[in-house]
Structures are given as C-alpha cells and as structure tokens.
Design a protein around this motif. Structure first.
Motif, PDB file in Angstrom:
ATOM      1  N   ILE A 111      -0.408  -3.739  -5.221  1.00 19.38           N
ATOM      2  CA  ILE A 111      -1.543  -3.909  -4.752  1.00 19.38           C
ATOM      3  C   ILE A 111      -1.433  -3.542  -3.392  1.00 19.38           C
ATOM      4  O   ILE A 111      -0.664  -4.557  -2.614  1.00 19.38           O
ATOM      5  CB  ILE A 111      -2.225  -5.199  -5.416  1.00 19.38           C
ATOM      6  CG1 ILE A 111      -2.345  -5.096  -6.744  1.00 19.38           C
ATOM      7  CG2 ILE A 111      -3.545  -5.581  -4.633  1.00 19.38           C
ATOM      8  CD1 ILE A 111      -3.579  -4.149  -7.313  1.00 19.38           C
ATOM      9  N   THR A 112      -2.454  -2.967  -2.644  1.00 14.98           N
ATOM     10  CA  THR A 112      -2.380  -2.758  -1.259  1.00 14.98           C
ATOM     11  C   THR A 112      -2.869  -3.950  -0.535  1.00 14.98           C
ATOM     12  O   THR A 112      -3.546  -4.898  -1.165  1.00 14.98           O
ATOM     13  CB  THR A 112      -3.334  -1.731  -0.757  1.00 14.98           C
ATOM     14  OG1 THR A 112      -4.720  -2.011  -1.270  1.00 14.98           O
ATOM     15  CG2 THR A 112      -2.838  -0.443  -1.356  1.00 14.98           C
ATOM     16  N   ASP A 113      -2.420  -4.252   0.548  1.00 12.67           N
ATOM     17  CA  ASP A 113      -2.832  -5.380   1.332  1.00 12.67           C
ATOM     18  C   ASP A 113      -4.423  -5.279   1.537  1.00 12.67           C
ATOM     19  O   ASP A 113      -4.921  -6.468   1.623  1.00 12.67           O
ATOM     20  CB  ASP A 113      -2.051  -5.508   2.766  1.00 12.67           C
ATOM     21  CG  ASP A 113      -0.628  -5.849   2.502  1.00 12.67           C
ATOM     22  OD1 ASP A 113      -0.212  -6.389   1.637  1.00 12.67           O
ATOM     23  OD2 ASP A 113       0.215  -5.605   3.582  1.00 12.67           O
ATOM     24  N   ASP A 114      -4.680  -4.120   1.756  1.00 13.18           N
ATOM     25  CA  ASP A 114      -6.147  -4.010   2.117  1.00 13.18           C
ATOM     26  C   ASP A 114      -7.038  -4.644   0.789  1.00 13.18           C
ATOM     27  O   ASP A 114      -7.863  -5.219   1.064  1.00 13.18           O
ATOM     28  CB  ASP A 114      -6.411  -2.647   2.346  1.00 13.18           C
ATOM     29  CG  ASP A 114      -8.032  -2.302   2.734  1.00 13.18           C
ATOM     30  OD1 ASP A 114      -8.277  -2.942   3.906  1.00 13.18           O
ATOM     31  OD2 ASP A 114      -8.846  -1.920   2.231  1.00 13.18           O
ATOM     32  N   LEU A 115      -6.664  -4.273  -0.365  1.00 22.23           N
ATOM     33  CA  LEU A 115      -7.353  -4.764  -1.210  1.00 22.23           C
ATOM     34  C   LEU A 115      -7.232  -6.143  -1.330  1.00 22.23           C
ATOM     35  O   LEU A 115      -8.027  -6.632  -1.963  1.00 22.23           O
ATOM     36  CB  LEU A 115      -7.018  -3.876  -2.698  1.00 22.23           C
ATOM     37  CG  LEU A 115      -7.525  -4.494  -4.039  1.00 22.23           C
ATOM     38  CD1 LEU A 115      -9.117  -4.563  -4.045  1.00 22.23           C
ATOM     39  CD2 LEU A 115      -6.920  -3.634  -5.146  1.00 22.23           C
ATOM     40  N   TYR A 116      -5.899  -6.620  -1.403  1.00 20.12           N
ATOM     41  CA  TYR A 116      -5.558  -8.088  -1.724  1.00 20.12           C
ATOM     42  C   TYR A 116      -6.291  -8.806  -0.868  1.00 20.12           C
ATOM     43  O   TYR A 116      -7.001 -10.220  -1.195  1.00 20.12           O
ATOM     44  CB  TYR A 116      -4.197  -8.251  -1.891  1.00 20.12           C
ATOM     45  CG  TYR A 116      -3.750  -9.896  -2.122  1.00 20.12           C
ATOM     46  CD1 TYR A 116      -3.379  -9.956  -3.301  1.00 20.12           C
ATOM     47  CD2 TYR A 116      -3.211 -10.567  -1.053  1.00 20.12           C
ATOM     48  CE1 TYR A 116      -3.081 -11.552  -3.763  1.00 20.12           C
ATOM     49  CE2 TYR A 116      -3.026 -12.111  -1.324  1.00 20.12           C
ATOM     50  CZ  TYR A 116      -2.735 -12.082  -2.604  1.00 20.12           C
ATOM     51  OH  TYR A 116      -2.331 -13.657  -3.069  1.00 20.12           O
ATOM     52  N   ASN A 117      -6.408  -8.616   0.480  1.00 26.38           N
ATOM     53  CA  ASN A 117      -7.102  -9.401   1.361  1.00 26.38           C
ATOM     54  C   ASN A 117      -8.443  -9.491   1.326  1.00 26.38           C
ATOM     55  O   ASN A 117      -9.202 -10.206   2.140  1.00 26.38           O
ATOM     56  CB  ASN A 117      -6.631  -8.978   2.924  1.00 26.38           C
ATOM     57  CG  ASN A 117      -4.964  -9.423   3.007  1.00 26.38           C
ATOM     58  OD1 ASN A 117      -4.512 -10.551   2.306  1.00 26.38           O
ATOM     59  ND2 ASN A 117      -4.378  -8.653   3.915  1.00 26.38           N
ATOM     60  N   ARG A 163     -15.245  -2.439  -6.880  1.00 24.59           N
ATOM     61  CA  ARG A 163     -13.979  -2.480  -6.276  1.00 24.59           C
ATOM     62  C   ARG A 163     -13.039  -3.525  -6.825  1.00 24.59           C
ATOM     63  O   ARG A 163     -11.860  -3.337  -7.493  1.00 24.59           O
ATOM     64  CB  ARG A 163     -13.823  -2.470  -4.778  1.00 24.59           C
ATOM     65  CG  ARG A 163     -12.588  -2.370  -4.276  1.00 24.59           C
ATOM     66  CD  ARG A 163     -12.268  -2.537  -2.791  1.00 24.59           C
ATOM     67  NE  ARG A 163     -11.092  -2.318  -2.207  1.00 24.59           N
ATOM     68  CZ  ARG A 163     -10.473  -2.433  -0.996  1.00 24.59           C
ATOM     69  NH1 ARG A 163     -11.382  -3.202  -0.118  1.00 24.59           N
ATOM     70  NH2 ARG A 163      -9.568  -2.087  -0.699  1.00 24.59           N
ATOM     71  N   PHE A 164     -13.838  -4.727  -6.816  1.00 19.39           N
ATOM     72  CA  PHE A 164     -12.972  -5.844  -7.506  1.00 19.39           C
ATOM     73  C   PHE A 164     -12.852  -5.933  -9.110  1.00 19.39           C
ATOM     74  O   PHE A 164     -11.785  -6.390  -9.464  1.00 19.39           O
ATOM     75  CB  PHE A 164     -13.424  -7.348  -6.939  1.00 19.39           C
ATOM     76  CG  PHE A 164     -13.463  -7.346  -5.405  1.00 19.39           C
ATOM     77  CD1 PHE A 164     -12.546  -6.578  -4.716  1.00 19.39           C
ATOM     78  CD2 PHE A 164     -14.654  -7.916  -4.841  1.00 19.39           C
ATOM     79  CE1 PHE A 164     -12.470  -6.849  -3.309  1.00 19.39           C
ATOM     80  CE2 PHE A 164     -14.465  -8.007  -3.359  1.00 19.39           C
ATOM     81  CZ  PHE A 164     -13.552  -7.572  -2.547  1.00 19.39           C
ATOM     82  N   GLU A 165     -13.887  -5.620  -9.654  1.00 18.21           N
ATOM     83  CA  GLU A 165     -13.846  -5.407 -11.080  1.00 18.21           C
ATOM     84  C   GLU A 165     -13.055  -4.262 -11.717  1.00 18.21           C
ATOM     85  O   GLU A 165     -12.338  -4.633 -12.662  1.00 18.21           O
ATOM     86  CB  GLU A 165     -15.279  -5.066 -11.704  1.00 18.21           C
ATOM     87  CG  GLU A 165     -16.289  -6.293 -11.706  1.00 18.21           C
ATOM     88  CD  GLU A 165     -16.020  -7.419 -12.611  1.00 18.21           C
ATOM     89  OE1 GLU A 165     -15.306  -7.082 -13.501  1.00 18.21           O
ATOM     90  OE2 GLU A 165     -16.005  -8.821 -12.372  1.00 18.21           O
TER      91      GLU A 165
END
Length: 465
Positions: free
Chosen positions: A296-302, A405-407
């Motif tokens: 998972i990219t840091d951009d998505l995780y954060n 994005r989150f779903e």
C-alpha cells in the motif's frame, strides 16, 4: 474424478481467429464447472444451462486471471494505491506503459475473448429450436451481461475501442476503433436487454442475474454521465424492488466474506477442480509469505482518517528487518478455513458502490443534501463522523471521491475514477511529479494488435515511443 474434456473453438488473444496452420483446430480444456461447447451446446435445456455455468467459469475462473487479478492490481499500480516490491511493474507505476508491454496486451485481449464467447453464444442461441423460453432468456441475458462488462472494461481503460458484435473473423479482424460514446450506447443496450431477460433468476451471487445487471447498468450510466439513470438504477438496489436481503454490513470485517449481505456479484471459490476452496486467488497474491509483494502506498495509507475501521480491517502491517510495510488485507485467507462460515469469494460488485454511485449522480444533479446522506451512510459504517449536509457540489464530489478511494482500493476502481472524473492530472500530477504525463490516462493500444489490424490507431502520446 477428472471431468470429461470439452472443446472450445480456438481464437487468438486479440480480435482475430487463429488459422488452422497457426494453432491446433481446437483447444482442449478441463473446465471446473461446466463446458462451453459451441457445436452441441444448444440441443436441449440441460446443455444450455450447462453452458450458462460454463460462460461464468470461462470468464471468472478458468481464464487468464484478468477479472480476478490483473484488472485489479495493474490499474492500482497506475493510480496511487499499490507498488510492487521489485521493479517488475515500473511501466504501470510510472505511467510509462510501452505499446509492446505483454501485460497491457493481456488487458486488451482478455475482454475480447469474453466478447467472442458471448457472441458465439448469442449467435448459436438464434439458431436453437428446442430451448424453452426461460432457459433461452437466461442464456441470452448472461451472454449480453458479459459482453457489456467486457466492452465497459475496455472503453474505461483505452477510450475508443472496436465494438465487436459478431464472430465473423472476416469482419472482426479489420474493425477500426469505435467512438466511446457509441460503445457506451451498445453496452447500455446489452445490459437493458439482459436485465429484462434475467428477471426472476434466483441463483447465488456467483451467477449474473437481474440485480448484478442493474448494478452494472448503474456503473455504466455513471461513467456515461447519465446521472438520473445512474441514481435510479442504484436506488433499485438500495431501497427499491431489487433490494431483497441486500444491506450494508455493519461490521466492515465481514464485507469480503461469502456470507456478506452486501455482495451483488462475486467470483466463486466453490472448490471445483481449478478454483481454490473457500479462499480467493487474489489473497494468495496480496498476502505476504516471506515479504510483502504488493505494498500500500504511503499516500493512501496516510490519507485515512483516524479510527477508520477500513484502515484497521482492510490493511495489514508487516515488519521484517526493521522495515514496516503495509499490504491489502481485505481478503484474509490464503488457505481453506476450518470454519466455512469464514469462506471468501472475490467480491466483484457490492452494495456500497450503489450508495456512492447514487451520491455522485445526485451531486451532479444538484441534489447535494441527498448525496451527503449516502456518503454519510458509508462513513458511519466505517466508524467516522458524518459530514455536513450543507456542503456545496464541489465538496460533495470530493467527499464521494474520497470514500470511493477508501472503499474500493485494490478493487480496480481508483484509476478509472480519476480518469473519468478528469481528476487524474491534478491528483497523479501532484503525487508523481515530472514522471506523470497527461496522455497516460489512456493505456496504449498494444502494438501487436495494430500489427494484426492496420485499421487500429494508437492513443495520442504513444506514437513517440
């Protein structure tokens, strides 16, 4: 006991049929559910029912891995969701796909295989004389659903694509690209007809039916910017005549289980010869063994808000050698569970998407307060506070984008969402900097397909490669 072999007409990875000289006349396969046999499939109802199951199997289980893996992970690399632990997918993560890329060619050819088999069934059914009306309707509806799905996937990734409605190789091998608007029109025609033909079909979510066809219609209407129809189709499943037992799961950890109340269509893991028993192939790719491979990219995780249950339940953490990485953890199983109540099928369409389709469509129609009700229903399920119903249209659309994005991360939606909403340049340009090129919003038409069919043209930007 090994099942009997069946024959499927041999066709190439692209639009053209292989000649007898270039391959065996038939390819023998051993399907896990039922066979799709163009020569003898339509002598009676039982054979047609067998081939309805076979068409599901061909596309969702025995095929190239396109529907259950490639169409999820590679657009995830192209967007801002996942990276690979080596440089193997740099062309996708860096949005520099070469027209000779073999994976990209598979993204083009796999849907056309689906279209070929769907057309084969439709043409054969037109000649069948002894099939009952209900079985005929189900078979036609199933074929049109898959033809619509395949064309939708193609037009979403490549833009204008050849619209293929028959199996005549003399015609299909030289088709030019069809304008996207015309492709969407045909997809909608297919799905509207399929919806009527599949009415009353009462099978598990592993089979297409009126519900899944309506859901795919809602998605198509949204992509085609037919806001009223998108909202209305979604409503049929949220609170209308097709709702039935569909409901949002209150526990996000159960969303991707076979028993989930919100699954509309799933790829079965029924335990037959070429499927896994009660767990998904996608999990065997994403879940770590000696390392994480899809990070998972840091951009998505954060980007997740604090206390978001989706982050807690759908993202795993792995630490090795002092390095911590995060991986997709929506599917928990990489072996058959002892407790079959925990079994997982791969979810292909679910009710949450209908809420967010309706929210986006309503926002586009200026009905922003209603749109926020749908957004907030998803947020509450995720353990988050509601957002004000007084947000303006722009903010509502951004809220929908965020929840999508989150779903749906690693479900194959994010890349298409950024491109279809015109947000790719802003989002990916900011994230990837000088590596991002606007023309990369469409994947390149595979060079081999242009070589086979000179009437095909390349997407802008790729002719410089």
């Amino acid at each position: 006991m090994k099942s009997k072999y069946f024959k499927i007409a041999c066709f190439s990875a692209g639009l053209s049929l292989m000649t007898v000289a270039s391959c065996k006349k038939f390819v023998e396969i051993d399907p896990p559910i039922n066979a799709f046999n163009s020569a003898t499939a339509y002598d009676n109802d039982d054979l047609v029912r067998s081939n309805i199951a076979g068409l599901h199997s061909y596309n969702f289980i025995t095929g190239s891995g396109y529907y259950d893996t490639d169409s999820h992970q590679y657009p995830g690399f192209s967007a801002d969701e996942i990276t690979y632990y080596t440089t193997a997918n740099d062309q996708f993560t860096e949005n520099n796909i070469q027209d000779a890329n073999a994976t990209n060619r598979g993204m083009w050819t796999a849907p056309y295989k689906t279209i070929y088999q769907s057309n084969l069934m439709i043409e054969a059914l037109a000649k069948a004389k002894t099939i009952s009306a209900p079985v005929m309707a189900e078979a036609l509806g199933t074929a049109k659903f898959f033809r619509g799905l395949a064309h939708l996937n193609l037009v979403s990734i490549y833009g204008d694509v050849p619209l293929v409605l028959e199996t005549d190789v003399k015609k299909t091998t030289s088709l030019p690209r069809t304008p996207a608007a015309q492709v969407y029109k045909q997809i909608i025609t297919d799905l509207v007809e399929a919806k009527a033909e599949l009415k009353g079909i009462n099978k598990s979510s592993a089979y297409v039916n009126e519900k899944s066809t309506t859901a795919l219609l809602a998605r198509t209407y949204l992509y085609d910017k037919q806001w009223d129809k998108a909202a209305n189709s979604a409503t049929e499943l949220i609170s209308g005549p097709l709702k039935g037992t569909l409901a949002l799961e209150t526990d996000v950890s159960k969303v991707y289980q076979r028993a989930s109340k919100e699954t509309i269509l799933a790829i079965s893991s029924d335990g037959s010869a070429k499927t896994r028993v009660n767990y998904t192939y996608l999990a065997t790719i994403y879940l770590p063994v000696l390392r994480t491979t899809h990070n998972i990219t840091d951009d998505l995780y954060n980007a997740f808000e604090a206390n978001d249950k989706r982050k807690e339940n759908w993202i795993g953490t792995w630490t090795a050698g002092g390095i911590t990485t995060h991986y997709p953890f929506k599917y928990k199983l990489k072996a058959a569970p002892t407790n079959t109540a925990l079994a997982e099928d791969q979810v292909y369409i679910r009710l949450t998407e209908m809420y967010l389709i309706r929210a986006e469509a309503l926002a586009q129609l200026g009905r922003t307060e209603e749109a926020m009700d749908d957004v907030n229903a998803i947020r509450v399920r995720a353990g988050l506070n509601t957002l004000p119903r007084t947000l303006g249209k722009t903010d509502v659309l951004l809220a929908v984008e965020k929840e999508r994005r989150f779903e749906f991360f690693t479900d194959g939606h994010r890349w298409i969402d950024l491109v279809r909403t015109g947000r790719a340049d802003a989002v990916l340009g900011a994230l990837k900097g000088a590596k991002w090129k606007s023309y990369a919003q469409l994947y390149p038409v595979p060079a081999k397909e242009i070589e086979l069919n000179p009437n095909l043209t390349q997407n802008p930007g790729y002719n410089k490669q």
